[in-house]
Design an enzyme around this catalytic site. Structure first.
Site: not given
Ligand code: CP3
Length: 365
Positions: A45, A49, A58, A94, A169
């Site tokens: 990540r 953000r 974004r 994602d 999910y």
């Molecule tokens: O920088 C990186 O690592 C690449 C980007 C990345 C994202 N999601 C972007 C993202 C990666 C590798 C993921 C994988 C992902 N998504 C996982 C596996 C990794 C982990 O954290 O265990 C999982 C479980 C998800 C599902 C998911 N997507 C979650 C739990 C969330 C957070 C929700 C929140 O808003 O708190 C997301 C959304 C997400 N994925 C964001 C980003 C940057 C945030 C959304 C935003 O910026 O508006």
């Protein structure tokens, strides 16, 4: 004209073996169990953000829309490389992107995570699930081709969600603490479970192969929530499906990373699924993880991890001591890729991440 307009006319799909090799990239050297010039570091990540330049880009764009915009996903992927000097980029995407691309109703709700319109809990729903065709993720592939041409010597990591984490999910309908419906289905209707996990393995595999054909240099399978399972359940219900994903990308000969949270008891099983590198969370020290993963007569295991992301909020002296401890414990591995034990938390000061990278790079590899 946007760079990706040019790209789509000129860049042919990469054939197997036509990949750039980057023989000196510290991330790839360590991933293969060699001795890099400097200790490689990247952060799960790292894009997202915690970066003001990400939040600006974004503005007004839904998360999943940004993941299908080649130019935007490429720019977001590069932002942390530019800012922190990390040794690898991770594709901005994602785990639900391939589900969305296949036509499954899923959105990412800010502050909550993925939310599924019609949860999948029955044989009929599993049978009706679509497959993923590579053309449905062509815009992700366009973004990857853009990235490969602009990242220089920095490797690009592609990724997918593993069948169990994706299934959770889809079955729960959104994020879940206890995965109760998922575990209940797994045990009560194992044939429905295996059909669902098999379809998700195919989707993850198609997504990873599309990324590899477009040029990613390594892949990571995120089974973030696998730590909720017992070893027995993991081996019976999950391992065969994740193994199918790893087996399906083996011919590409790129490093394959397998990561989950709370997986201390599952490490050897996650390795057995076909990973070259196991991602370790902060709950067990790296030298203990290496001890658990070691196989007599085989090369010493390569590990990735494992700074507690919460400690990025601690004072610098505390954080520095933690980084040094982890690097010391990583010396028992065949190769160590420094990372967090899970993703960057949204509120982190990005300058702290840059400082951690500088410290890791200053230490003896
Ligand atoms: O920088 C990186 O690592 C690449 C980007 C990345 C994202 N999601 C972007 C993202 C990666 C590798 C993921 C994988 C992902 N998504 C996982 C596996 C990794 C982990 O954290 O265990 C999982 C479980 C998800 C599902 C998911 N997507 C979650 C739990 C969330 C957070 C929700 C929140 O808003 O708190 C997301 C959304 C997400 N994925 C964001 C980003 C940057 C945030 C959304 C935003 O910026 O508006």
């Amino acid at each position: 004209m946007a760079p990706w307009d040019l790209m789509s006319n000129t860049a042919p799909a990469r054939a197997l073996g036509a990949r750039r090799t980057l023989p000196d990239a510290p991330f790839l050297v360590a991933a293969r169990g060699g001795r890099p010039a400097r200790l490689p570091v990247w952060f799960m990540r790292q894009a997202g953000r915690s970066l003001p330049e990400y939040r600006k880009l974004r503005e007004g764009v839904a998360m999943l829309d940004s993941c299908f915009d080649p130019e935007m996903l490429a720019e977001i992927t590069i932002q942390p490389v530019r800012r922190h000097d990390v040794d690898a980029a991770i594709l901005f995407s994602d785990i639900v992107v391939p589900l969305k691309a296949a036509g499954i109703g899923v959105e990412i709700v800010p502050g909550t995570g993925p939310v599924v319109e019609h949860p999948i809990r029955t044989k009929a729903a599993v049978d009706a699930m679509p497959t993923l065709e590579p053309e449905q993720v062509s815009r992700v592939a366009d973004g990857i081709r853009l990235l490969v041409s602009s990242l220089g010597e920095t490797p690009l990591i592609g990724f997918a969600g593993a069948p169990f984490t994706l299934a959770s999910y889809l079955i729960e309908g959104g994020p879940s603490r206890d995965h109760a419906k998922t575990k209940a289905l797994m045990h009560s209707e194992p044939e429905v479970w295996h059909a669902l996990a098999g379809k998700l393995a195919d989707i993850a595999l198609t997504f990873l192969r599309a990324q590899l054909d477009a040029g990613v240099d390594a892949v990571q399978l995120f089974d973030s929530w696998a730590g909720a399972l017992s070893v027995r359940d993991y081996r019976e219900f999950v391992l065969p499906h994740s193994a199918k994903v790893f087996a399906g990308v083996a011919e590409y000969d790129v490093p394959k990373i397998h990561f989950g949270v709370g997986t201390g008891e599952l490490l050897t099983s996650m390795r057995d699924a076909g990973a070259d590198i196991v991602g370790i969370d902060w709950r067990i020290p790296l030298d203990e993880a290496v001890r658990r993963l070691a196989v007599p007569g085989a090369p010493v295991p390569v590990v990735q991890g494992n700074l507690d992301p919460a400690l990025l909020h601690a004072s610098w002296p505390v954080l520095e001591a933690e980084v040094r401890r982890i690097v010391e414990e990583g010396r028992s591995a065949g190769g160590h890729i420094f990372n967090l034990g899970h993703g960057v938390l949204p509120g982190v000061d990005p300058d702290v991440l840059t400082r951690v990278v500088g410290l890791v790079h200053s230490l003896e590899p």
